[in-house]
Design a protein around this motif. Structure first.
Motif, mmCIF file in Angstrom:
data_model
loop_
_atom_site.group_PDB
_atom_site.id
_atom_site.type_symbol
_atom_site.label_atom_id
_atom_site.label_comp_id
_atom_site.label_asym_id
_atom_site.label_seq_id
_atom_site.Cartn_x
_atom_site.Cartn_y
_atom_site.Cartn_z
ATOM 1 N N THR A 93 -8.914 11.850 6.423
ATOM 2 C CA THR A 93 -8.803 10.331 5.927
ATOM 3 C C THR A 93 -7.989 9.256 6.754
ATOM 4 N N LEU A 94 -7.450 8.775 7.394
ATOM 5 C CA LEU A 94 -6.243 7.661 6.999
ATOM 6 C C LEU A 94 -7.750 6.416 7.559
ATOM 7 N N SER A 95 -7.319 5.474 5.987
ATOM 8 C CA SER A 95 -7.626 3.732 6.795
ATOM 9 C C SER A 95 -6.508 3.124 6.533
ATOM 10 N N LEU A 96 -6.566 2.392 6.826
ATOM 11 C CA LEU A 96 -5.981 1.264 6.931
ATOM 12 C C LEU A 96 -6.143 -0.254 7.679
ATOM 13 N N ARG A 97 -7.278 -0.003 7.414
ATOM 14 C CA ARG A 97 -7.940 -1.320 7.985
ATOM 15 C C ARG A 97 -7.944 -2.774 6.792
ATOM 16 N N PHE A 98 -8.175 -3.767 8.034
ATOM 17 C CA PHE A 98 -8.169 -5.210 7.288
ATOM 18 C C PHE A 98 -7.043 -5.421 6.614
ATOM 19 N N ASN A 99 -5.115 -4.765 7.356
ATOM 20 C CA ASN A 99 -4.612 -5.730 6.592
ATOM 21 C C ASN A 99 -4.105 -6.086 7.697
ATOM 22 N N ALA A 100 -2.108 -6.383 7.808
ATOM 23 C CA ALA A 100 -1.454 -6.765 8.833
ATOM 24 C C ALA A 100 -0.759 -6.023 9.720
ATOM 25 N N LEU A 101 -0.946 -4.982 9.749
ATOM 26 C CA LEU A 101 0.232 -4.027 10.837
ATOM 27 C C LEU A 101 0.187 -4.282 12.080
ATOM 28 N N THR A 102 1.091 -4.458 12.436
ATOM 29 C CA THR A 102 1.859 -4.575 13.639
ATOM 30 C C THR A 102 2.436 -3.423 15.158
ATOM 31 N N GLY A 103 2.647 -4.039 15.887
ATOM 32 C CA GLY A 103 3.635 -2.825 16.925
ATOM 33 C C GLY A 103 2.072 -1.615 17.360
ATOM 34 N N SER A 104 3.197 -0.477 18.025
ATOM 35 C CA SER A 104 1.762 0.545 18.530
ATOM 36 C C SER A 104 2.194 1.892 17.377
#
Length: 656
Positions: A93-104
């Motif tokens: 499981t990988l959860s990076l939701r609700f952030n401001a990550l950019t790019g590909s």
């Protein structure tokens, strides 16, 4: 017994295994620290001196392998570099939701072949959906919504044969939707993209909401050019050349019979309407003189412009009595000059210290009244006095204690004075009637505001209003708890949180659980009640915290506790929220009116976590109300600072 040579071989294998495990853990630890240094995160206070990352916040391990990484709403920003996930190959499981990550997305994410859940929603990720992503055959849930992904939706999504959830909404995806005939999806959403063409047949079982905001056609949207409204494969659709159609035509006699029957039914309906109108005209209008009820002391005044459900939900005041004072009129006047024969003495309204004595019992009995709602402890009325003041009156039911006990307990309630509590102004006690007089709150209850009018005239509850209501209610309950270790509210629910014109919260109905019998606690209160409570008259402060946690969940989700059902009976609101959050569908939890506010996702998630903590199963796991107040104050300060920073940033952009 093993030979010395075999023992040496076994020992060597164990050393190699321990060394490999240690090296594997070290590489995972280094990868996580590299991730932190690349994308930041205000809450990633990982202890770099700790040799194992398995104790770090958001990191879960299985046999010294990092299998879950949960970093939602922790202010991650920038681009994820390549080389991180090649050392986290055991991730499920990988959860990076609700952030401001950019790019590909980094290409080495394809190394995580065991990945089952990938949550990337509500970031600023861009570029086409990379082909290497389709090398993750174990994916069950994929959420890439609310980003800036572009390009087409690849037919390679069919590689995800185990996929159940696919969310791609609110991106810049274009082209047509491919035929995903190898998938068996439970959830699907591609709304608000740049898609065109027709909806594939196997996806037409999903609702319109899954496709809106595109240039798509076909069910469940409008039909595509050349499509017909009927399904040609339906067994109930005869072919044009089917001669049996002629047999299905109605005869003239059958048509005449239908016409005559319809006319008879219409006449019957007209007579029924006339009868109902005559009955209705004999009833009272919405506002009546309370004293007029003397002739029918057992009747209650019901406003005709409100439905029974409105009254039951408490659209205005928590629960109680004023027009019900009409019932007391007979008994009061029967004993002459406004005195009732309860205990043998004269009965009158008893006011509390600061309350202005602008009226007496006779004024209250003559007031016009309107039912506001029925609640746990009785029925509430809005009473408009001839002299001008408007008050709320509660008529208590099932009072089981003596007059002396009643006076002692109610005077303790009247002595409580705090800006976040609805003050008790006066009371009336007789053998047959017990009335409480409060300030009238014209904005009604939180319950009515959340679950009432959903039409165009509705005032949406934004984040500031909701978090402010949560803070005001928490402060009121905290004040009650500060009065002593055994002092609690005992009946916290949304219909007992009343609102001023500026939407400030006022807690009502405190102290009343000590006045009535256990029969005054209907099942509809059960959704707020802590699991350890068996006697509603004996509610601890920790049980109050549980009820407040349910109230916070109701405020955030927009769902009433009794309505938060999944596909089974009896699933309460805390359990529903926990099940959804456990599956990383957190955005599915929040009320749609809250999802408009993109800059406070972190605070929303924090308040949700606080609510879950408050509604913990065991009392010793719940925070105190003082801790709750401090937490809400802190997240509101954080929210305000972010808003001010954004305003300053916007102003700087304008100046440039």
């Amino acid at each position: 017994m093993l030979s010395p040579a075999a023992m040496k071989v076994l020992l060597l294998l164990l050393v190699l295994l321990v060394t490999a495990t240690s090296a594997d853990l070290d590489s995972q630890r280094a990868a996580l620290l590299a991730l932190r240094s690349s994308v930041g995160g205000r809450t990633l206070f990982w202890n770099a001196t700790n040799q194992t990352p398995c104790n770090w916040a958001g990191v879960q391990c299985d046999r010294d392998r990092v299998v879950e990484l949960h970093l939602p709403a922790v202010a991650l920003s920038g681009q994820i570099p390549t080389g991180i996930f090649s050392n986290l190959t055991h991730l499920r499981t990988l959860s990076l939701r609700f952030n401001a990550l950019t790019g590909s997305l980094p290409s080495d994410l394809s190394s995580c072949v065991d990945l089952r859940n990938l949550y990337l929603q509500r970031n600023l990720l861009s570029g086409e959906i990379p082909e290497f992503l389709f090398n993750l055959p174990e994916l069950v849930r994929l959420n890439m919504g609310f980003n800036n992904f572009s390009g087409s939706i690849s037919n390679s999504f069919n590689n995800f044969t185990r996929l159940k959830t696919l969310f791609l909404e609110n991106n810049q995806l274009s082209g047509s939707i491919p035929v995903l005939d190898r998938l068996s999806l439970d959830q699907f959403n591609v709304s608000n993209n740049l898609l065109n063409g027709s909806v594939p047949q196997n996806l037409r079982t999903f609702s319109q909401d899954s496709f809106l905001g595109n240039s798509l056609c076909g069910k469940p949207l409008s039909l595509c050019p050349g499509e017909t409204g009927t399904d040609s494969s339906s067994p109930f659709t005869a072919s044009p050349g089917n001669k049996s159609n002629k047999k299905n035509k109605l005869s003239g006699g059958a048509i005449a019979g239908i016409v005559i029957g319809s006319i008879a039914a219409l006449l019957l309906l007209v007579f029924l309407l006339i009868f109902l109108c005559r009955n209705k005209s004999s009833k009272k209008t919405s506002a009546v003189d309370v004293a007029a009820v003397k002739q029918h002391p057992e009747s209650e005044v019901v406003s005709h412009d409100k439905s029974i459900s409105d009254l039951e939900n408490g659209n205005g005041y928590p629960t109680a009595a004023a027009a019900a004072a009409a019932v007391a009129v007979n008994k009061v006047e029967a004993n002459g000059n406004g005195n009732a024969a309860a205990g043998g003495g004269a009965k009158k309204l008893v006011f509390f210290g600061k309350a202005e004595r602008a009226f007496d019992l006779e004024d209250l009995l003559r007031a016009s009244a309107e039912v506001l709602g029925k609640g746990t402890f009785g029925t509430a009325y809005k009473a408009v006095l001839e002299s001008g003041p408007v008050v709320a009156v509660k008529r208590l039911k099932d009072v089981t204690i003596t007059e002396k006990e009643f006076r002692e307990k109610i005077e303790a309630v009247g002595a409580v004075d705090h800006q976040s509590l609805v003050p008790l102004r006066a009371y009336y006690f007789s053998r047959d009637e017990k009335l409480l007089v409060y300030d009238y709150m014209s904005m009604g209850s939180l319950s009515a505001l959340l679950h009432g009018n959903k039409g165009a005239g509705r005032t949406p509850l934004n984040w500031e209003m909701r978090s402010g209501i949560a803070l005001g209610a928490a402060r009121g309950i905290e004040y009650l708890h500060s009065q002593g270790p055994n002092v609690s509210h005992g009946n916290i629910k949304s219909s007992n949180i009343l609102l001023t014109k500026s939407y400030d919260a006022r807690v009502s109905d405190f102290g009343l659980s000590q006045l009535v019998g256990p029969s005054s606690t209907p099942n509809r209160v059960a959704g707020y009640r802590a699991p350890e409570v068996t006697d509603p008259r004996k509610v601890s402060q920790k049980a109050d915290v549980y009820s407040f946690g349910v109230l916070l969940l109701e405020l955030l989700t927009g769902k009433a506790p009794t309505h938060a059902l999944l596909n089974e009976e009896g699933v309460d609101l805390p359990r529903w929220v926990q099940s959804v959050v456990r599956e990383e569908w957190t955005s599915e939890v929040f009320d749609l009116e809250l999802l408009r506010y993109q800059n406070v996702e972190e605070e929303m998630v924090q308040l949700l976590q606080l609510a879950v903590d408050c509604a913990a199963q065991y009392p010793d796991k719940r925070p105190s109300m003082s801790d709750v107040v401090r937490s809400i104050e802190e997240l509101r300060r954080s929210s305000l600072k972010e808003e001010q920073d954004q305003i300053q940033h916007d102003n700087n952009d304008i100046e440039l």
